[in-house]
Design a protein around this motif. Structure first.
Motif, short mmCIF file in Angstrom:
data_model
loop_
_atom_site.label_atom_id
_atom_site.label_comp_id
_atom_site.label_asym_id
_atom_site.label_seq_id
_atom_site.Cartn_x
_atom_site.Cartn_y
_atom_site.Cartn_z
N ALA A 38 0.83 -1.21 0.00
CA ALA A 38 0.00 0.00 0.00
C ALA A 38 0.86 1.26 0.00
N TYR A 39 1.98 1.20 0.72
CA TYR A 39 2.88 2.35 0.79
C TYR A 39 4.15 2.13 -0.02
N GLN A 40 4.07 1.32 -1.04
CA GLN A 40 5.26 1.00 -1.84
C GLN A 40 5.91 2.21 -2.48
N GLU A 41 5.14 3.23 -2.76
CA GLU A 41 5.69 4.40 -3.44
C GLU A 41 5.99 5.54 -2.48
N ARG A 42 5.69 5.33 -1.19
CA ARG A 42 5.94 6.38 -0.19
C ARG A 42 6.80 5.79 0.92
N PRO A 43 7.75 6.53 1.42
CA PRO A 43 8.60 6.00 2.48
C PRO A 43 7.92 5.89 3.84
N THR A 44 6.84 6.64 4.03
CA THR A 44 6.12 6.60 5.31
C THR A 44 4.63 6.65 5.05
N GLY A 45 3.88 6.25 6.02
CA GLY A 45 2.43 6.32 5.92
C GLY A 45 1.80 5.93 7.24
N LEU A 46 0.63 6.45 7.48
CA LEU A 46 -0.10 6.20 8.71
C LEU A 46 -0.89 4.90 8.61
N ILE A 47 -0.84 4.09 9.65
CA ILE A 47 -1.67 2.90 9.77
C ILE A 47 -2.39 3.01 11.10
N GLN A 48 -3.71 2.97 11.06
CA GLN A 48 -4.51 2.99 12.28
C GLN A 48 -5.00 1.58 12.55
N LEU A 49 -4.75 1.10 13.74
CA LEU A 49 -5.12 -0.25 14.12
C LEU A 49 -6.07 -0.19 15.31
N SER A 50 -7.23 -0.80 15.15
CA SER A 50 -8.21 -0.88 16.23
C SER A 50 -8.44 -2.36 16.54
N VAL A 51 -8.25 -2.73 17.79
CA VAL A 51 -8.42 -4.12 18.21
C VAL A 51 -9.38 -4.13 19.39
N LYS A 52 -10.41 -4.95 19.28
CA LYS A 52 -11.39 -5.08 20.36
C LYS A 52 -11.54 -6.56 20.67
N ARG A 53 -11.37 -6.88 21.94
CA ARG A 53 -11.54 -8.27 22.36
C ARG A 53 -12.93 -8.45 22.94
N THR A 54 -13.66 -9.42 22.43
CA THR A 54 -14.94 -9.80 23.01
C THR A 54 -14.78 -11.20 23.59
N ASP A 55 -15.85 -11.74 24.13
CA ASP A 55 -15.78 -13.10 24.66
C ASP A 55 -15.55 -14.13 23.55
N GLN A 56 -16.01 -13.83 22.35
CA GLN A 56 -15.95 -14.78 21.26
C GLN A 56 -14.80 -14.55 20.27
N ALA A 57 -14.31 -13.31 20.18
CA ALA A 57 -13.37 -13.02 19.10
C ALA A 57 -12.50 -11.81 19.40
N ILE A 58 -11.52 -11.67 18.56
CA ILE A 58 -10.72 -10.45 18.51
C ILE A 58 -11.17 -9.76 17.23
N ASP A 59 -11.78 -8.59 17.35
CA ASP A 59 -12.24 -7.84 16.19
C ASP A 59 -11.20 -6.79 15.84
N VAL A 60 -10.78 -6.77 14.59
CA VAL A 60 -9.69 -5.90 14.16
C VAL A 60 -10.16 -5.05 12.98
N GLN A 61 -9.76 -3.79 13.01
CA GLN A 61 -9.96 -2.90 11.88
C GLN A 61 -8.64 -2.19 11.62
N VAL A 62 -8.21 -2.18 10.36
CA VAL A 62 -6.96 -1.56 9.98
C VAL A 62 -7.25 -0.53 8.89
N LEU A 63 -6.81 0.70 9.12
CA LEU A 63 -6.99 1.78 8.15
C LEU A 63 -5.62 2.26 7.69
N ASP A 64 -5.52 2.52 6.38
CA ASP A 64 -4.31 3.13 5.85
C ASP A 64 -4.68 4.01 4.67
N GLU A 65 -3.75 4.85 4.24
CA GLU A 65 -4.00 5.78 3.14
C GLU A 65 -3.15 5.44 1.92
N GLY A 66 -2.82 4.16 1.79
CA GLY A 66 -2.01 3.71 0.66
C GLY A 66 -2.84 3.39 -0.56
N VAL A 67 -2.20 2.75 -1.54
CA VAL A 67 -2.91 2.38 -2.76
C VAL A 67 -3.96 1.32 -2.41
#
Length: 129
Positions: A38-67
């Motif tokens: 996603a950031y192959q053409e840029r040396p840096t980039g923001l990655i937002q990681l949201s992790v929520k643990r419930t009784d049944q699962a680990i719910d993950v959301q990852v946001l980035d501004e890459g390709v």
């Protein structure tokens, strides 16, 4: 280093040891793919990681501004012919297969100029106790 720091924080969650292993594999693949592709053409980039643990699962959301992810990647199963000599085994292409196999509810959407990848890792599939 940021990927390593993010993994360290997620692995601090109260999870069974198998759950930590699965979370580490999946998150390492996802985060490294963002850095490499996603950031192959840029040396840096923001990655937002949201992790929520419930009784049944680990719910993950990852946001980035890459390709954007390539069209159809979520539905495409990469299958390799492993019936060959060791020297002829394929290199690469297994990471996304691991993400597909080890997660539930895998989804992707492009919102404005951002990628949003979401998935769950079932804790019941991870607990060996």
């Amino acid at each position: 280093m940021s990927v390593r720091q993010a993994l360290h924080q997620v692995l601090a969650l109260d999870l069974p040891s198998d759950g930590k292993s699965v979370a580490e594999i999946v998150l390492a693949e996802v985060l490294n793919n963002i850095v490499e592709h996603a950031y192959q053409e840029r040396p840096t980039g923001l990655i937002q990681l949201s992790v929520k643990r419930t009784d049944q699962a680990i719910d993950v959301q990852v946001l980035d501004e890459g390709v954007p992810l390539p069209d159809g990647l979520l539905d495409r199963k990469v299958e390799h012919d492993l019936d060959c000599l060791m020297d002829d085994l394929p290199e690469g292409g297994f990471g996304w297969l691991l993400v597909q196999e080890l997660t539930d509810n895998l989804s992707y959407k492009r919102v404005d100029q951002s990628n949003c990848l979401a998935f769950s890792i079932a804790i019941s599939n991870c607990d060996t106790a």
